[in-house]
Design an enzyme around this catalytic site. Structure first.
Site, PDB file in Angstrom:
ATOM      1  N   SER A 146      39.649  10.431 -28.162  1.00 30.43           N
ATOM      2  CA  SER A 146      38.950  11.700 -28.353  1.00 30.43           C
ATOM      3  C   SER A 146      39.277  12.224 -29.745  1.00 30.43           C
ATOM      4  CB  SER A 146      39.414  12.720 -27.309  1.00 30.43           C
ATOM      5  OG  SER A 146      38.956  14.024 -27.629  1.00 30.43           O
ATOM      6  N   TYR A 159      46.044  17.050 -23.304  1.00 29.76           N
ATOM      7  CA  TYR A 159      44.967  16.066 -23.416  1.00 29.76           C
ATOM      8  C   TYR A 159      44.963  15.445 -24.807  1.00 29.76           C
ATOM      9  CZ  TYR A 159      40.168  14.236 -23.314  1.00 29.76           C
ATOM     10  OH  TYR A 159      39.055  13.430 -23.371  1.00 29.76           O
ATOM     11  N   LYS A 163      45.528  11.504 -25.907  1.00 25.79           N
ATOM     12  CA  LYS A 163      44.519  10.731 -26.625  1.00 25.79           C
ATOM     13  C   LYS A 163      45.066  10.196 -27.953  1.00 25.79           C
ATOM     14  CE  LYS A 163      41.350  10.861 -23.542  1.00 25.79           C
ATOM     15  NZ  LYS A 163      40.923   9.619 -22.848  1.00 25.79           N
TER      16      LYS A 163
END
Length: 255
Positions: A146, A159, A163
């Site tokens: 991401s 998150y 990533k």
């Protein structure tokens, strides 16, 4: 898709995790469109069954389970091998983002869960496909990272950290699995999926306005990138992270 609408078989087989909907589904759809056979995974059996019917049950199977469960990882690869006899491509797309807030208040147990699902599971699937087929026969792995992993990502820091780890996992596997297996990652910006809904719902026009390309991403955008990275056109590409972001990273430092 009916049998008459399907392209000729390519001979290749892919395993795509987290593919009952969203980005994973878009990737599976792109693979099927070029003639690959595919095994999709996810937690919900009903959603997987529906996806298989829509994608074309003649060439698609599913394996239901939790991505971080080692038994599920092994079973999904075994099912793919049993049904199709090979697993050329692995796409690690399964992921979670259960928390929104500052890092200073992040529950460490939640952080562990995010890493377990987003990173450790990807390593587990890579180990399984390597042992089952790729170590002897070659292939390619695509990890879905991401843009949150290549820059600061306020309020979704866990998150983003996971990533970033996915990007580094790509480097480690690309080095170790060469020359048999190419390993690359894709770093999307906001793609219109249920997973990312909170980032644009009710304000899509406003969110899209910040993108030089004038729109948010759609699953087909990532499907096309994954199809390229697993094609012969990408045979000399490994260890790279392809940013697919509608140009939003061009805005860095502007203003």
């Amino acid at each position: 898709m009916t049998t008459s609408e399907l392209p000729p078989l390519s001979g290749n087989v892919a395993l795509v995790t987290g593919a009952s909907r969203g980005i994973g589904y878009g990737i599976a759809e792109a693979f099927i469109a070029r003639g690959d056979r595919v095994c999709i995974t996810g937690r919900g059996e009903d959603a997987l069954k529906e996806a298989v019917e829509t994608l074309g049950s003649e060439r698609v199977i599913y394996a239901a389970g939790k991505a971080h469960d080692e038994a599920h990882q092994a079973a999904a690869v075994a099912r793919t091998m049993e049904a199709f006899g090979r697993v050329d491509f692995l796409v690690n797309n399964a992921g979670t983002n259960p928390v929104f807030g500052p890092m200073a208040e992040l529950d460490l147990n939640v952080a562990r869960k995010v890493f377990e699902t987003n990173v450790v599971s990807a390593l587990g699937f890579a180990q399984q496909t390597w042992k089952a087929w790729q170590s002897e026969n070659g292939g390619a792995i695509v990890n879905i990272a991401s843009v949150a992993g290549v820059t600061a990502s306020p309020f979704i820091g866990a998150y983003g950290m996971s990533k970033a780890a996915m990007v580094n996992l790509t480097l480690q596997l690309a080095h170790e699995f060469a020359p048999k297996v190419r390993v690359n990652s894709i770093a999307p910006a906001v793609v219109k999926t249920k997973f990312a809904q909170a980032l644009y719902e009710g304000r899509e026009a406003e969110a899209a306005a910040s993108y030089p390309m004038g729109r948010l991403g759609v699953p087909e955008d990532i499907g096309g990138a994954a199809a390229f990275l697993t094609s012969h056109q990408a045979d000399w590409i490994t260890g790279q992270t392809l940013v697919v972001d509608g140009g939003i990273s061009l805005n860095a430092g502007v203003g």
